[in-house]
Design a protein around this motif. Structure first.
Motif, PDB file in Angstrom:
ATOM      1  N   ARG A  68       0.841  -1.212   0.000  1.00 37.29           N
ATOM      2  CA  ARG A  68       0.000   0.000   0.000  1.00 37.29           C
ATOM      3  C   ARG A  68       0.868   1.251   0.000  1.00 37.29           C
ATOM      4  NH1 ARG A  68      -5.063  -1.808   1.549  1.00 37.29           N
ATOM      5  NH2 ARG A  68      -5.117  -3.425   3.125  1.00 37.29           N
ATOM      6  N   MET A  69       1.895   1.263   0.874  1.00 37.00           N
ATOM      7  CA  MET A  69       2.741   2.448   0.978  1.00 37.00           C
ATOM      8  C   MET A  69       3.533   2.675  -0.315  1.00 37.00           C
ATOM      9  SD  MET A  69       1.867   3.533   3.820  1.00 37.00           S
ATOM     10  CE  MET A  69       2.940   4.950   3.893  1.00 37.00           C
ATOM     11  N   VAL A  70       3.987   1.574  -0.934  1.00 34.05           N
ATOM     12  CA  VAL A  70       4.744   1.699  -2.178  1.00 34.05           C
ATOM     13  C   VAL A  70       3.828   2.239  -3.282  1.00 34.05           C
ATOM     14  CG1 VAL A  70       5.904   0.376  -3.991  1.00 34.05           C
ATOM     15  CG2 VAL A  70       6.447  -0.053  -1.602  1.00 34.05           C
ATOM     16  N   ARG A  71       2.584   1.740  -3.305  1.00 35.84           N
ATOM     17  CA  ARG A  71       1.658   2.253  -4.323  1.00 35.84           C
ATOM     18  C   ARG A  71       1.457   3.758  -4.168  1.00 35.84           C
ATOM     19  NH1 ARG A  71      -2.439  -2.847  -4.278  1.00 35.84           N
ATOM     20  NH2 ARG A  71      -2.013  -3.552  -6.387  1.00 35.84           N
ATOM     21  N   LEU A  72       1.331   4.196  -2.922  1.00 34.60           N
ATOM     22  CA  LEU A  72       1.136   5.628  -2.683  1.00 34.60           C
ATOM     23  C   LEU A  72       2.389   6.406  -3.101  1.00 34.60           C
ATOM     24  CD1 LEU A  72      -0.702   7.841  -1.548  1.00 34.60           C
ATOM     25  CD2 LEU A  72       0.397   7.508   0.660  1.00 34.60           C
ATOM     26  N   ARG A  73       3.546   5.912  -2.655  1.00 33.24           N
ATOM     27  CA  ARG A  73       4.787   6.620  -2.987  1.00 33.24           C
ATOM     28  C   ARG A  73       4.993   6.651  -4.501  1.00 33.24           C
ATOM     29  NH1 ARG A  73       7.006   4.209   1.978  1.00 33.24           N
ATOM     30  NH2 ARG A  73       7.970   2.460   0.897  1.00 33.24           N
ATOM     31  N   ASN A  74       4.701   5.527  -5.178  1.00 27.98           N
ATOM     32  CA  ASN A  74       4.904   5.498  -6.628  1.00 27.98           C
ATOM     33  C   ASN A  74       3.924   6.406  -7.349  1.00 27.98           C
ATOM     34  OD1 ASN A  74       7.069   3.878  -6.391  1.00 27.98           O
ATOM     35  ND2 ASN A  74       6.032   1.986  -7.023  1.00 27.98           N
ATOM     36  N   SER A  75       2.714   6.516  -6.823  1.00 26.07           N
ATOM     37  CA  SER A  75       1.764   7.418  -7.483  1.00 26.07           C
ATOM     38  C   SER A  75       2.302   8.845  -7.395  1.00 26.07           C
ATOM     39  CB  SER A  75       0.365   7.289  -6.872  1.00 26.07           C
ATOM     40  OG  SER A  75       0.248   8.032  -5.691  1.00 26.07           O
ATOM     41  N   GLU A  76       2.925   9.190  -6.269  1.00 22.79           N
ATOM     42  CA  GLU A  76       3.485  10.540  -6.131  1.00 22.79           C
ATOM     43  C   GLU A  76       4.729  10.718  -7.020  1.00 22.79           C
ATOM     44  OE1 GLU A  76       1.854  11.057  -1.551  1.00 22.79           O
ATOM     45  OE2 GLU A  76       3.949  10.537  -1.883  1.00 22.79           O
ATOM     46  N   ARG A  77       5.528   9.641  -7.106  1.00 19.01           N
ATOM     47  CA  ARG A  77       6.737   9.742  -7.946  1.00 19.01           C
ATOM     48  C   ARG A  77       6.370   9.930  -9.419  1.00 19.01           C
ATOM     49  NH1 ARG A  77       8.929   4.802  -4.532  1.00 19.01           N
ATOM     50  NH2 ARG A  77      10.118   5.977  -2.991  1.00 19.01           N
ATOM     51  N   ARG A  84       5.263  13.340 -10.024  1.00 13.55           N
ATOM     52  CA  ARG A  84       6.353  14.330 -10.070  1.00 13.55           C
ATOM     53  C   ARG A  84       7.135  14.226 -11.384  1.00 13.55           C
ATOM     54  NH1 ARG A  84       6.832  13.280  -4.370  1.00 13.55           N
ATOM     55  NH2 ARG A  84       8.383  11.650  -4.734  1.00 13.55           N
ATOM     56  N   ILE A  85       7.314  13.005 -11.876  1.00 14.41           N
ATOM     57  CA  ILE A  85       8.097  12.832 -13.108  1.00 14.41           C
ATOM     58  C   ILE A  85       7.324  13.356 -14.323  1.00 14.41           C
ATOM     59  CG2 ILE A  85       9.095  11.121 -14.695  1.00 14.41           C
ATOM     60  CD1 ILE A  85       9.728   9.400 -12.235  1.00 14.41           C
ATOM     61  N   LEU A  86       6.029  13.000 -14.394  1.00 15.94           N
ATOM     62  CA  LEU A  86       5.284  13.307 -15.617  1.00 15.94           C
ATOM     63  C   LEU A  86       4.491  14.605 -15.551  1.00 15.94           C
ATOM     64  CD1 LEU A  86       3.925   9.813 -16.694  1.00 15.94           C
ATOM     65  CD2 LEU A  86       6.080  10.904 -17.253  1.00 15.94           C
ATOM     66  N   GLY A  87       4.363  15.184 -14.369  1.00 17.13           N
ATOM     67  CA  GLY A  87       3.612  16.438 -14.255  1.00 17.13           C
ATOM     68  C   GLY A  87       2.170  16.261 -14.712  1.00 17.13           C
ATOM     69  N   TYR A  88       1.673  17.229 -15.496  1.00 19.94           N
ATOM     70  CA  TYR A  88       0.267  17.191 -15.911  1.00 19.94           C
ATOM     71  C   TYR A  88      -0.055  15.937 -16.721  1.00 19.94           C
ATOM     72  CZ  TYR A  88      -0.175  22.058 -14.492  1.00 19.94           C
ATOM     73  OH  TYR A  88      -0.208  23.208 -13.760  1.00 19.94           O
ATOM     74  N   ASP A  89       0.923  15.442 -17.482  1.00 24.59           N
ATOM     75  CA  ASP A  89       0.668  14.263 -18.324  1.00 24.59           C
ATOM     76  C   ASP A  89       0.124  13.093 -17.501  1.00 24.59           C
ATOM     77  OD1 ASP A  89       1.450  15.524 -20.541  1.00 24.59           O
ATOM     78  OD2 ASP A  89       3.376  14.487 -20.784  1.00 24.59           O
ATOM     79  N   ALA A  90       0.537  13.027 -16.241  1.00 24.55           N
ATOM     80  CA  ALA A  90       0.127  11.898 -15.410  1.00 24.55           C
ATOM     81  C   ALA A  90      -1.343  11.981 -15.005  1.00 24.55           C
ATOM     82  CB  ALA A  90       0.988  11.832 -14.153  1.00 24.55           C
ATOM     83  N   LEU A  91      -1.997  13.076 -15.312  1.00 26.95           N
ATOM     84  CA  LEU A  91      -3.399  13.229 -14.912  1.00 26.95           C
ATOM     85  C   LEU A  91      -4.355  12.973 -16.069  1.00 26.95           C
ATOM     86  CD1 LEU A  91      -2.999  16.481 -12.792  1.00 26.95           C
ATOM     87  CD2 LEU A  91      -3.036  14.127 -11.996  1.00 26.95           C
ATOM     88  N   GLU A 111      -1.414   7.134 -15.538  1.00 29.18           N
ATOM     89  CA  GLU A 111      -2.538   7.891 -14.974  1.00 29.18           C
ATOM     90  C   GLU A 111      -3.256   7.031 -13.925  1.00 29.18           C
ATOM     91  OE1 GLU A 111      -6.564   9.145 -14.323  1.00 29.18           O
ATOM     92  OE2 GLU A 111      -6.030   7.336 -15.384  1.00 29.18           O
ATOM     93  N   TYR A 112      -3.436   5.753 -14.232  1.00 27.99           N
ATOM     94  CA  TYR A 112      -4.102   4.855 -13.277  1.00 27.99           C
ATOM     95  C   TYR A 112      -3.248   4.705 -12.012  1.00 27.99           C
ATOM     96  CZ  TYR A 112      -6.261   0.776 -11.200  1.00 27.99           C
ATOM     97  OH  TYR A 112      -6.864  -0.074 -10.310  1.00 27.99           O
ATOM     98  N   THR A 113      -1.939   4.638 -12.200  1.00 27.04           N
ATOM     99  CA  THR A 113      -1.032   4.524 -11.042  1.00 27.04           C
ATOM    100  C   THR A 113      -1.224   5.721 -10.109  1.00 27.04           C
ATOM    101  OG1 THR A 113       0.596   3.350 -12.366  1.00 27.04           O
ATOM    102  CG2 THR A 113       1.407   4.365 -10.359  1.00 27.04           C
ATOM    103  N   VAL A 114      -1.297   6.908 -10.700  1.00 25.80           N
ATOM    104  CA  VAL A 114      -1.436   8.122  -9.891  1.00 25.80           C
ATOM    105  C   VAL A 114      -2.795   8.154  -9.197  1.00 25.80           C
ATOM    106  CG1 VAL A 114      -1.600  10.646 -10.015  1.00 25.80           C
ATOM    107  CG2 VAL A 114       0.172   9.450 -11.286  1.00 25.80           C
TER     108      VAL A 114
END
Ligand SMILES: Cc1cc2nc3c(=O)[nH]c(=O)nc-3n(C[C@H](O)[C@H](O)[C@H](O)COP(=O)(O)OP(=O)(O)OC[C@H]3O[C@@H](n4cnc5c(N)ncnc54)[C@H](O)[C@@H]3O)c2cc1C
Length: 404
Positions: free
Chosen positions: A331-340, A343-350, A363-366
């Protein structure tokens, strides 16, 4: 600790070759598919159709449930064979346990452990053949973490249980064939001694399924209105549901282990190598590289915990708190990876841009990172289980249940 699970005897090497050749043949034509998050394909999608066909083909050989007895539709193979199957199919980025969108992979072990011979002969073969979509139907509106506080009633009436109640946040958008449901079989009974598990055909009169549109995709409310369920579908005996729950939930919470590698790392690297910003590939950016390194470390630690639990399960030596520890970390890794990824992709990740496959998955990861803190229990319940298994703050220490 030796994390290597594979014993490469001549027999196992030959089996690996057989599986590799079989997959090369049967995965042909899937190169452009992406094995997306489980809530993103539709019944008429090419990917969905491919996965169902593959599940049926694997199921015919007993390879979906390799170690299960042949008489129930498994292949009667050893753990070493299972390990070969899991790792070989994982080379295509598709975990064996989720080739097909069904929770049969969690339900079948409970049926094998707690079912009568008659139930096993009826219920297991179609699951092993990959024919059935099974939903797990546990959470109720008045509190999901507290599974023992189940309010859905199943009252015996001759050869039937009459079921009334409501569940929420269950299943996904693809219709189920069966509902694996915890019920209260004795409303006047003591907590933990009043429960049962019913395997309910989803098409029975009185079952209503209503979609819930959530941030992570579609979940459902299921209503039971005087549903008459054949009593033969009660698994584990009357008022014995808590015992079944212990083993079943241990698997749901990661106690079964996993050998799969998360494809996120490779996908992110590829994407960052070919995507340019200010005339440089994203991969050239030092901050991006740091994020990716942290992501890799987290995913590797998670993979090793999964391997350890896999090993404990199959040598029938339950790790005292390995399941809860794994899911907590995941769970914690999923949260941290969604934030990473954000941060890497900026708006593209949304942007769920389906035309760019990997971006759709990012996008699903985030979007799903925060939601997974609350699926199949929560961080708090994970911590509770770990504490109880360690005997922290309690006069007695709980032991981990065995799984099949
Ligand atoms: C993506 C997703 C998929 C899901 N899929 C399914 C499914 O297929 N089938 C199914 O049956 N359910 C499913 N669920 C539901 C999920 O299992 C429940 O949401 C979860 O168990 C939490 O229950 P709850 O939402 O009722 O929250 P609650 O149990 O009400 O918890 C609310 C808050 O209180 C905390 N809390 C609860 N109990 C304690 C305690 N004893 N000590 C300390 N803190 C506590 C929790 O950590 C949480 O923060 C899914 C949920 C999600 C998000």
């Amino acid at each position: 600790m030796d994390f290597s699970l594979q014993r490469d005897t001549p027999e196992i090497s030959a089996f690996r070759k057989e599986v590799r050749d079989w997959l090369a043949e049967n995965m042909r034509g899937s190169e452009h598919l992406r094995w997306s998050g489980i809530w993103s394909t539709r019944e008429n999608d090419e990917e969905y159709k491919f996965r169902r066909q593959l599940a049926t083909k694997l199921g015919k050989r007993g390879w979906l449930f390799p170690t299960y007895p042949v008489k129930y539709g498994g292949a009667g193979l050893s753990l070493d064979h299972q390990f070969v199957l899991e790792t070989e199919i994982d080379r295509y980025g598709l975990p064996l346990g989720s080739v097909f969108y069904t929770l049969a992979r969690l339900v079948a072990p409970a049926v094998l452990k707690f079912g009568t011979e008659e139930q096993k002969m009826e219920l297991l073969p179609p699951m092993m053949r990959g024919e059935l979509a099974v939903w797990q139907v546990l959470t109720e509106p008045q509190g999901g973490s507290d599974v023992a506080n189940c309010q859905t009633k199943a009252i015996r009436d001759g050869d039937y249980y009459v079921v009334n109640g409501q569940k929420v946040m269950v299943g996904h958008h693809l219709p189920p064939d069966f509902l694996w449901t915890i019920v209260c079989t004795n409303p006047a009974g003591k907590r933990h001694e009043n429960l049962g598990w019913l395997y309910i055909p989803a098409n029975l009169p009185g079952v209503t399924i209503q979609h819930m549109q959530l941030m992570m995709g579609i979940k459902n409310a299921v209503f039971f209105d005087n549903v008459r369920v054949p009593a033969k579908y009660l698994v584990g005996g009357e008022n014995n549901g808590w015992k079944v729950a212990n083993s079943y939930l241990e698997l749901e919470h990661g106690g079964g282990g996993s050998v799969a590698e998360n494809p996120l790392f490779k996908r992110l690297i590829e994407h960052c190598q070919k995507t340019e910003f200010d005339g440089e590939s994203l991969m050239e950016d030092q901050d991006v590289r740091d994020e990716i390194a942290d992501l890799l470390i987290d995913l590797d630690v998670q993979r090793l915990m999964g391997l350890r639990n896999f090993w404990h399960r199959y040598v029938r030596d339950p790790h005292p708190y390995g399941g809860a520890q794994f899911i907590y970390y995941q769970r914690m890794v999923r949260l941290r990876n969604s934030e990473r990824v954000q941060r890497i992709l900026g708006y593209d990740a949304l942007v769920p841009d389906g035309s760019v496959h990997e971006v759709a998955d990012f996008e699903y990861t985030v979007r799903s990172g925060p939601g997974w803190l609350h699926g199949g229990g929560t961080l708090d319940t994970d911590r509770l289980i770990i504490a109880r298994r360690l005997g922290l703050g309690r006069p007695s220490q709980e032991t981990a249940p065995t799984t099949v």
